[in-house]
Design a protein around this motif. Structure first.
Motif, PDB file in Angstrom:
ATOM      1  N   HIS A  57      27.329  42.027  22.382  1.00 51.81           N
ATOM      2  CA  HIS A  57      26.525  42.550  21.270  1.00 51.81           C
ATOM      3  C   HIS A  57      25.075  42.141  21.465  1.00 51.81           C
ATOM      4  O   HIS A  57      24.741  41.447  22.435  1.00 51.81           O
ATOM      5  CB  HIS A  57      27.080  42.126  19.908  1.00 51.81           C
ATOM      6  CG  HIS A  57      27.035  40.650  19.630  1.00 51.81           C
ATOM      7  ND1 HIS A  57      27.800  39.732  20.313  1.00 51.81           N
ATOM      8  CD2 HIS A  57      26.304  39.928  18.732  1.00 51.81           C
ATOM      9  CE1 HIS A  57      27.564  38.526  19.843  1.00 51.81           C
ATOM     10  NE2 HIS A  57      26.644  38.611  18.880  1.00 51.81           N
ATOM     11  N   HIS A  59      22.767  40.265  19.813  1.00 51.44           N
ATOM     12  CA  HIS A  59      22.060  39.079  19.318  1.00 51.44           C
ATOM     13  C   HIS A  59      21.430  38.296  20.467  1.00 51.44           C
ATOM     14  O   HIS A  59      21.992  38.206  21.562  1.00 51.44           O
ATOM     15  CB  HIS A  59      23.005  38.177  18.512  1.00 51.44           C
ATOM     16  CG  HIS A  59      23.272  38.700  17.136  1.00 51.44           C
ATOM     17  ND1 HIS A  59      24.412  38.420  16.437  1.00 51.44           N
ATOM     18  CD2 HIS A  59      22.512  39.510  16.328  1.00 51.44           C
ATOM     19  CE1 HIS A  59      24.355  39.020  15.250  1.00 51.44           C
ATOM     20  NE2 HIS A  59      23.222  39.688  15.167  1.00 51.44           N
ATOM     21  N   HIS A 134      30.448  42.288  12.862  1.00 48.57           N
ATOM     22  CA  HIS A 134      29.409  41.257  13.071  1.00 48.57           C
ATOM     23  C   HIS A 134      28.089  41.974  13.359  1.00 48.57           C
ATOM     24  O   HIS A 134      27.041  41.621  12.815  1.00 48.57           O
ATOM     25  CB  HIS A 134      29.835  40.345  14.208  1.00 48.57           C
ATOM     26  CG  HIS A 134      28.832  39.306  14.588  1.00 48.57           C
ATOM     27  ND1 HIS A 134      28.441  38.289  13.745  1.00 48.57           N
ATOM     28  CD2 HIS A 134      28.121  39.125  15.735  1.00 48.57           C
ATOM     29  CE1 HIS A 134      27.534  37.538  14.354  1.00 48.57           C
ATOM     30  NE2 HIS A 134      27.319  38.024  15.556  1.00 48.57           N
ATOM     31  N   ASP A 153      31.241  37.580  19.190  1.00 48.13           N
ATOM     32  CA  ASP A 153      31.219  36.908  17.884  1.00 48.13           C
ATOM     33  C   ASP A 153      32.099  37.626  16.869  1.00 48.13           C
ATOM     34  O   ASP A 153      31.874  37.528  15.659  1.00 48.13           O
ATOM     35  CB  ASP A 153      29.778  36.826  17.352  1.00 48.13           C
ATOM     36  CG  ASP A 153      28.966  35.775  18.076  1.00 48.13           C
ATOM     37  OD1 ASP A 153      29.521  35.092  18.958  1.00 48.13           O
ATOM     38  OD2 ASP A 153      27.761  35.648  17.767  1.00 48.13           O
TER      39      ASP A 153
HETATM   40 ZN   LIG Z   1      26.128  37.251  17.208  1.00 44.01          ZN
END
Ligand SMILES: [Zn+2]
Length: 218
Positions: A57, A59, A134, A153
């Motif tokens: 992802h 982040h 998330h 996550d």
């Molecule tokens: Zn994350």
């Protein structure tokens, strides 16, 4: 045979993994965090041949160093699902939000989609499981034969990913876990983005954060 090594990277101790095939020495780096230089040295030391960078992802503690590692190793960045474009294209703002040093915005060489099988030349395909919640474009990578799930996550030992970051969604997260991860065999090892490893069976049996979130949504 598929093997993996785990490295705590970024101030958030994110679990970067080097996943490799011991027969042909090809390797992928999953979620390199901020440690491009260290990981490239480590791949050298292990005599592994890096073929791609995979992102679960967008982040920064997972993806921030991907462009630098891609430049150093001259390999593609693959994933996440394109719902996370706003995160990668807004990487410079994430640093401010998370208190991390600023890094450049980027887009991966290619996005992935649900159920896609990635042939990364490790003698076993990586199946993409799109698990929004998330983040909207978050994915897990599943190695069926080896019984491994790189869960980013989405799912942790006894816990689940936060849904209070931009475009997080608790209902999506619960659905992703219960409908798309809990249908995998109990023995599948879950390699989470933070904290210790677990199994699908353990988390099905007892995951307090998931139970709590389900109650809140009733
Ligand atoms: Zn994350």
């Amino acid at each position: 045979m598929i093997q993996y090594l785990t490295y705590g990277v970024s101030p958030f101790q994110q679990n970067c993994r080097i996943v490799f095939c011991s027969d042909n020495s090809n390797a992928v780096i999953v979620d390199p965090g901020d440690s491009a230089r260290e990981l490239s040295l480590e791949l050298d030391r292990l005599h592994l041949n890096p073929v791609a960078i995979l992102l679960t992802h967008g982040h920064q503690d997972h993806a921030g160093g991907a462009p630098e590692l891609s430049r150093i190793l001259n390999i593609d960045i693959i994933g996440p699902e394109k719902g996370d474009a706003f995160l990668l294209e807004g990487m410079c703002y994430q640093g401010q939000m998370l208190g991390l040093p600023p890094v450049d915005n980027f887009a991966p060489d290619r996005w992935v989609s649900d159920n896609e099988e990635l042939d990364l030349k490790l003698n076993e395909p990586f199946r993409v499981i799109h698990t929004p919640g998330h983040t909207p474009g978050g994915v897990c990578y599943y190695l069926e034969k080896s019984g491994l799930l790189l869960s980013g996550d989405t799912l942790f030992a006894g816990s689940v990913g936060r849904t209070d970051f931009p475009r997080g969604n608790a209902r999506d997260l619960v659905n992703s876990i219960t409908r798309k991860i809990f249908c995998l065999p109990d023995g599948v090892k879950v390699l989470s983005g933070h904290g210790p490893e677990t199994t699908v069976g353990n988390e099905k049996k007892d995951n307090p954060s998931l139970s709590y979130m389900k109650r809140l949504l009733e």
